[in-house]
Design an enzyme around this catalytic site. Structure first.
Site: not given
Ligand code: IDP
Ligand code: MG
Length: 138
Positions: A10, A50, A86, A92, A113, A127
């Site tokens: 990100k 999203y 994950r 998160t 995050n 995705e």
């Protein structure tokens, strides 16, 4: 498809120079990078990506954050790719993430995050297809 997942390094991670460290973590955990590209998400792309969160109070801010600078999008391969990513990412909210996870180490806040990871095999496929043609996955 259960051996593939999708990640986004990100904007906060890219800004802080953590891209290489995060990819290194993923490689250490046995992920192969099938395809990777640096992109600036458009508002439309971020809203579509999203879309499931469209009604959430944080949606507008999330889209602003995800379009605030370039990101790296990548398709990853490993046994049990989705649940393993994950785990390696952590919760998160970085404050609640386990020690040693990517979000614990590199995340700023519940919004900023550090990394995205698909939450199911079905979404991993969607995705990956959002950003890559099958011919780009090697
Ligand atoms: P995930 O990334 O761990 O799967 P999701 O619930 O799918 O978490 O949320 C997608 C993204 O939206 C998060 O990674 C984070 O950037 C942002 N987000 C989630 N919950 C909040 C919140 O309560 N406040 C602000 N941003 C949030
Ligand atoms: Mg999610």
């Amino acid at each position: 498809m259960s051996n593939r997942t999708f990640t986004i390094i990100k904007p906060d991670s890219v800004r802080k120079g953590n891209f290489g460290k995060i990819i290194g973590r993923l490689e250490e955990q046995g992920f192969q990078v099938l395809g990777i590209k640096k992109v600036s998400l458009t508002q439309k792309q971020a809203e579509a990506f999203y879309g499931v969160h469209r009604e959430r109070p944080f949606f507008k801010s999330l889209v602003e954050y995800m379009t605030s600078g370039p990101v790296y999008v990548a398709a990853l391969e490993r046994e049990s790719a989705v649940p393993t990513l994950r785990q390696v990412m952590g919760a998160t909210d970085p404050a609640k993430a386990d020690a040693g996870t990517i979000r614990k180490e590199f995340g700023e806040s519940i919004e900023q995050n550090a990394i995205h990871g698909s939450d199911s095999d079905e979404n991993a496929k969607i995705e990956i297809n959002f950003f890559f043609a099958e011919s780009e996955l090697l």
